[in-house]
Design an enzyme around this catalytic site. Structure first.
Site, PDB file in Angstrom:
ATOM      1  N   THR A 399       5.087   7.496 -12.683  1.00  0.00           N
ATOM      2  CA  THR A 399       4.090   6.462 -12.807  1.00  0.00           C
ATOM      3  C   THR A 399       3.702   6.455 -14.275  1.00  0.00           C
ATOM      4  OG1 THR A 399       3.520   6.998 -10.565  1.00  0.00           O
ATOM      5  CG2 THR A 399       1.746   6.046 -11.863  1.00  0.00           C
ATOM      6  N   THR A 417       2.883   1.743 -11.411  1.00  0.00           N
ATOM      7  CA  THR A 417       4.105   2.499 -11.134  1.00  0.00           C
ATOM      8  C   THR A 417       5.178   1.683 -10.442  1.00  0.00           C
ATOM      9  OG1 THR A 417       4.882   4.558 -10.105  1.00  0.00           O
ATOM     10  CG2 THR A 417       3.301   3.281  -8.855  1.00  0.00           C
ATOM     11  N   ASP A 441       6.159   5.754  -0.150  1.00  0.00           N
ATOM     12  CA  ASP A 441       4.808   6.331  -0.110  1.00  0.00           C
ATOM     13  C   ASP A 441       4.139   6.146   1.251  1.00  0.00           C
ATOM     14  OD1 ASP A 441       4.697   7.595  -2.515  1.00  0.00           O
ATOM     15  OD2 ASP A 441       3.592   6.049  -3.561  1.00  0.00           O
ATOM     16  N   SER A 470      -1.541   6.082  -1.919  1.00  0.00           N
ATOM     17  CA  SER A 470      -1.209   6.478  -3.289  1.00  0.00           C
ATOM     18  C   SER A 470      -2.030   7.697  -3.702  1.00  0.00           C
ATOM     19  CB  SER A 470      -1.529   5.314  -4.224  1.00  0.00           C
ATOM     20  OG  SER A 470      -1.380   5.712  -5.569  1.00  0.00           O
ATOM     21  N   GLY A 491       2.429  11.268 -12.220  1.00  0.00           N
ATOM     22  CA  GLY A 491       2.779  12.594 -11.701  1.00  0.00           C
ATOM     23  C   GLY A 491       2.788  12.669 -10.188  1.00  0.00           C
TER      24      GLY A 491
HETATM   25  N1  GLY Z   1       3.991   6.426  -6.132  1.00  0.00           N
HETATM   26  C1  GLY Z   1       3.086   7.448  -6.427  1.00  0.00           C
HETATM   27  C2  GLY Z   1       1.676   7.145  -6.023  1.00  0.00           C
HETATM   28  O1  GLY Z   1       1.358   6.005  -5.767  1.00  0.00           O
HETATM   29  O2  GLY Z   1       0.872   8.013  -5.900  1.00  0.00           O
END
Ligand code: GLY
Length: 590
Positions: A399, A417, A441, A470, A491
């Site tokens: 991200t 991201t 996710d 997320s 991260g």
């Molecule tokens: N794709 C990582 C997040 O949304 O936390």
């Protein structure tokens, strides 16, 4: 006489020192920027943009110099990153923007997270045996959620922008059209990902040279189709993406590759403004000085804000400062708070439009205290002994984050991201941008970990038009109604624990932003029951002491636990930009 004069001065200074303590200036007095630190910060009086890429930070700082506000600069930075940082900056992804308006001390949470297409189904990634088909979930057109970034930027501009929309896209268009010098970071990264990204012929065409070799640092990369897409957005606003030619190109690509996103999905996508989640943090032992901070962060569908506040509520009752920042005992306290937060995350978090997230309970002071009471200062708990809390109901890490502050004290913390580095690895033919693989996710199969090893449940199952959970945690901290910090990081699952640590580095350990960001970091997420540390983060004796406390340590490569970008308002009102030294991140102020 002389003696009396000195006595008066002495009494006066004693009195002043006392008043200054009582007056709550403690947090403003330490040497926030230490000259002998190897992390020399960027300090500027009027505005600051800190992002993962120098060209993009310069774009944002130029907008501030032209008289734009923090929101204008954030939008321009986001579009610039879509060109200069293709692995995470994006048009085909989504994210969260936190906006702080200094005059009224108000904060707004802008949610432009991707959502599942109408044709998505709960078990769409399960194979005949009922197992998650990772290739399908990660690297196909079906991995992509409906992108939210352009709608998010446009809504931010409609609400708070002050410059012309097209002026905010102009620098990104120039960088894509005329080309940019490939940085060491980008050249190395493209080389490393060549095998995966070259599997898709469109991506290979856009991101690699015609002879199939990779761009190297110092080469010029031009992205002309991306420039054309940006021009359509500059001319028509969000409609330049969700309707017309760009939408036609996305849908054609979907139809040719068994993708799910339709014109209706694109047309119906809406970014939304949600109520922020907030909490207070008083540095333990300073209760009399009222040394407290207001933390404002992202609500669901990000889990970031809730668990950041939950962990801080826990830490308020633990002796971190006495134990020390880099000691086994201090690290142990943070890890135990992380363990509980991530256990709760696995069950209780999902899109609030579909699932009743027990937000109030999780961020309550009482619950933080209860967690702290359950922590043994001398022994790590096993994750198998820590279950998510039962709540009685009323019946990639790739991200990217940037932080912006303008001369008015307005601020933006933005994390967005494509999910994995370069998302699905699939670029839209003719449109020149990458598609996210954010569908991973969701919990494709409740109880089975996703790419970040995160476990989810019913709350985060796939449903049409639902936003996937997320960890992104763009965060703003205020003190006495004035901006104090703007922080965030990429991260994946480690985002929340990094924001937690950098915040504590500044508030409990009196570090400047640069030093706070560049200090060693670690992460625990309940499952796997493992304490992840950066390479060489701690001396061997600290690791040995941690193992004695019962922690299992696993080293992750440098830069694998966040890439942090933050701004700290210094006691004299100047801005300290802290850019992570783990890459070619850059703070540009003026
Ligand atoms: N794709 C990582 C997040 O949304 O936390």
């Amino acid at each position: 006489m002389k003696y009396m004069h000195q006595t008066i001065i002495f009494i006066a200074s004693f009195f002043l020192a006392f008043v200054s303590l009582a007056d709550n200036t403690k947090a403003d007095t330490p040497p926030l920027v230490r000259y002998d630190s190897i992390h020399h910060p960027t300090i500027a009086p009027n505005g600051m943009v800190v992002s993962q890429n120098k060209l993009a930070s310069q774009v944002g700082a130029d907008i501030l110099k032209q008289g734009g506000n923090a929101i204008d600069a954030a939008i321009a930075t986001a579009f610039a990153l879509a060109v200069t940082l293709p692995r995470a900056g994006n048009l085909g992804g989504g994210g969260f923007m936190l906006v702080h308006i200094e005059e009224t001390d108000q904060q707004f949470a802008l949610d432009y997270r991707e959502l599942a297409p109408e044709l998505a189904t709960r078990d769409m990634y399960l194979d005949d045996k009922g197992d998650v088909d990772k290739q399908k979930a990660w690297f196909t057109h079906q991995s992509a959620g409906v992108p939210g970034t352009v709608a998010g930027m446009y809504l931010a501009w409609e609400k708070w922008g002050s410059l012309k929309w097209k002026n905010l896209l102009a620098p990104a268009i120039r960088l894509a059209d005329k080309g940019m010098v490939v940085s060491y970071d980008l050249g190395t990264n493209l080389q490393r990902r060549q095998e995966r990204l070259s599997k898709n012929p469109i991506t290979k065409h856009y991101l690699y040279k015609q002879d199939g070799t990779s761009y190297q640092a110092g080469d010029i990369l031009r992205q002309r189709d991306l420039a054309k897409t940006l021009k359509r957005i500059a001319r028509k606003g969000a409609k330049g993406f969700y309707q017309g030619k760009t939408a036609d190109l996305i849908v054609a690509d979907m139809q040719a590759n068994e993708g799910l996103i339709t014109h209706a999905d694109l047309n119906n996508y809406k970014a939304v403004i949600r109520e922020v989640v907030s909490g207070e943090f008083t540095v333990p032992g300073t209760e009399d000085l009222v040394d407290n901070y207001q933390i404002v962060s992202m609500p669901p569908p990000s889990s970031g804000g809730i668990h950041l506040i939950q962990m801080l509520n826990t830490l308020e009752h633990l002796p971190l400062k006495e134990q020390g920042r880099d000691t086994a005992e201090g690290i142990h306290l943070l890890v135990e708070a992380m363990r509980v937060a991530y256990a709760d995350r696995s069950v209780h978090l999902g899109d609030p439009d579909f699932y009743d997230v027990p937000l109030e309970f999780l961020i309550s002071e009482d619950y933080g205290k209860k967690i702290a009471d359950g922590i043994n200062l001398n022994q790590a708990r096993k994750s198998s002994d820590v279950a998510p809390v039962t709540i009685a109901k009323k019946e990639s890490p790739d991200t990217t984050h940037f932080s912006v502050v303008d001369k008015f004290g307005n601020a933006v913390a933005n994390t967005y991201t494509l999910n994995f580095s370069y998302g699905s690895g699939i670029m839209v033919k003719g449109a020149g941008f990458l598609l996210n693989n954010e569908m991973d996710d969701f919990s494709s199969k409740p109880g089975v970990p996703n790419m970040f090893g995160l476990i989810g449940a019913e709350a985060n199952k796939i449903e049409p038009e639902k936003r996937m959970l997320s960890s992104m945690t763009p965060t703003i901290v205020t003190k006495d109604g004035k901006l104090k910090m703007v922080i965030g990081t990429p991260g994946g699952s480690t985002i929340i624990t990094q924001v937690f640590q950098v915040f504590l580095n500044v508030t409990e350990f009196d570090m400047g932003m640069s030093e706070a960001i560049n200090a060693p970091r670690f992460h625990h997420q309940w499952r796997p029951d493992m304490l992840f540390t950066e390479k060489d983060a701690f001396p061997a004796e600290t690791n040995a002491a941690l193992e004695k406390l019962g922690h299992k340590i696993k080293v992750r490569g440098s830069g694998k636990i966040g890439r942090f970008e933050g701004v700290l308002v210094l006691p004299d009102g100047k801005l300290e930009g802290g850019a992570d030294i783990r890459g070619d991140d850059s703070a540009e102020g003026y």
